[in-house]
Design a protein around this motif. Structure first.
Motif, short mmCIF file in Angstrom:
data_model
loop_
_atom_site.label_atom_id
_atom_site.label_comp_id
_atom_site.label_asym_id
_atom_site.label_seq_id
_atom_site.Cartn_x
_atom_site.Cartn_y
_atom_site.Cartn_z
N GLU A 197 0.82 -1.21 0.00
CA GLU A 197 0.00 0.00 0.00
C GLU A 197 0.86 1.26 0.00
N HIS A 198 1.97 1.19 0.71
CA HIS A 198 2.82 2.39 0.83
C HIS A 198 4.07 2.31 -0.05
N ASN A 199 4.12 1.26 -0.86
CA ASN A 199 5.22 1.13 -1.82
C ASN A 199 6.60 1.23 -1.13
N ILE A 200 6.74 0.48 -0.09
CA ILE A 200 7.97 0.52 0.72
C ILE A 200 9.00 -0.44 0.12
N PRO A 201 10.26 -0.01 -0.02
CA PRO A 201 11.29 -0.93 -0.52
C PRO A 201 11.44 -2.13 0.42
N TYR A 202 11.61 -3.31 -0.16
CA TYR A 202 11.82 -4.50 0.68
C TYR A 202 12.87 -5.39 0.05
N ASN A 203 13.38 -6.29 0.84
CA ASN A 203 14.45 -7.20 0.40
C ASN A 203 13.89 -8.16 -0.65
N ARG A 204 14.50 -8.13 -1.84
CA ARG A 204 13.90 -8.96 -2.90
C ARG A 204 14.11 -10.46 -2.67
#
Ligand code: SF4
Length: 249
Positions: A197-204
């Motif tokens: 929802e907040h388009n937060i970067p995350y570990n791929r």
């Protein structure tokens, strides 16, 4: 450190009346609140400069980075750099630092990997992972937390049986400060919804069957149906690095 003494009523009561029961009471009052409101409560009670977020760049932690930024960007965020993280972990750290104007503090062990190998032998994690975690994670954690009165973590009840009784606020007897677990009652789905929802970067690596990510020598992919933490210290009886349990001395 002794129990906290703050200006605020709720924690003063807890402090004055001591005991787990008081914390339990506050935790019960807060447990249905949104994690952002729990963080806000903690920051108001303890003070932005006296509370810190522990970030290992897993998906719970990136959600918390976003939430903390919305509550008060003065709150410090620290990460334990064992020098043994996946490159993808450093990558998400850099993306978060770019997006959020927050104070990310890098905490390192007393010994470099070379010094550790010289003193304890190569690849200590294979022979004595508790000792390795103690030196590369727990001692540095103890050091950084000594400068704060409270810390925020991404622990959730759903993560494992050992975390099933986690409260949203607790007294951390191991490190001697207040511990806030704002996501304690959130499900995996709720955390991911928040991230998307907040388009937060995350570990791929999370997209490659790594639900729980630690140091690369001690983390593997999980197979379908396995426990989300099955990829941590696979093949040994170890299930926790000691940040939230018994390696604290
Ligand atoms: Fe050492 Fe493994 Fe613990 Fe990392 S997770 S500190 S490599 S034992």
């Amino acid at each position: 450190m002794s129990r906290p003494s703050t200006e605020q009523a709720v924690l003063q009561d807890i402090s004055a009346n001591t005991t787990e029961e008081q914390f339990k009471q506050v935790a019960d009052e807060l447990k249905h609140a949104h994690p952002i409101d729990i963080i806000r409560w903690g920051v108001e009670q303890i003070g932005a400069s006296a509370i810190t977020l522990a970030c290992s760049f897993g998906y719970e932690d990136v959600a918390l980075v976003d939430m903390v930024s919305k509550v008060d960007p003065e709150v410090d965020i620290f990460y334990l750099d064992t020098n043994l993280h996946f490159s993808e972990t450093y990558e998400v750290r850099d993306r978060l630092r770019k997006r959020y104007p927050l104070n990310f503090i890098r905490v390192t062990p007393a010994l470099t990997l070379e010094e550790q190998a010289a003193e304890y032998g190569d690849e200590l994690w294979k022979r004595d992972p508790d000792q390795c975690c103690r030196m590369r994670k727990v001692e540095p954690l103890k050091q950084i937390l000594s400068g704060y009165q409270g810390w925020i973590t991404g622990i959730r009840r759903e993560q494992s049986i050992t975390r099933a009784h986690t409260e949203v606020v607790e007294w951390d007897a191991g490190f001697g400060l207040i511990k806030l677990n704002p996501l304690a009652f959130w499900t995996t789905e709720q955390v991911w919804s928040y991230i998307h929802e907040h388009n937060i970067p995350y570990n791929r690596l999370h997209d490659q069957n790594y639900p729980s990510i630690g140091c690369f020598p001690c983390t593997r992919q999980v197979k379908p149906g396995e426990d989300p933490r099955a990829g941590r210290w696979a093949g040994s009886t170890k299930t926790e690095c000691g940040l939230h349990n018994s390696l604290v001395k």
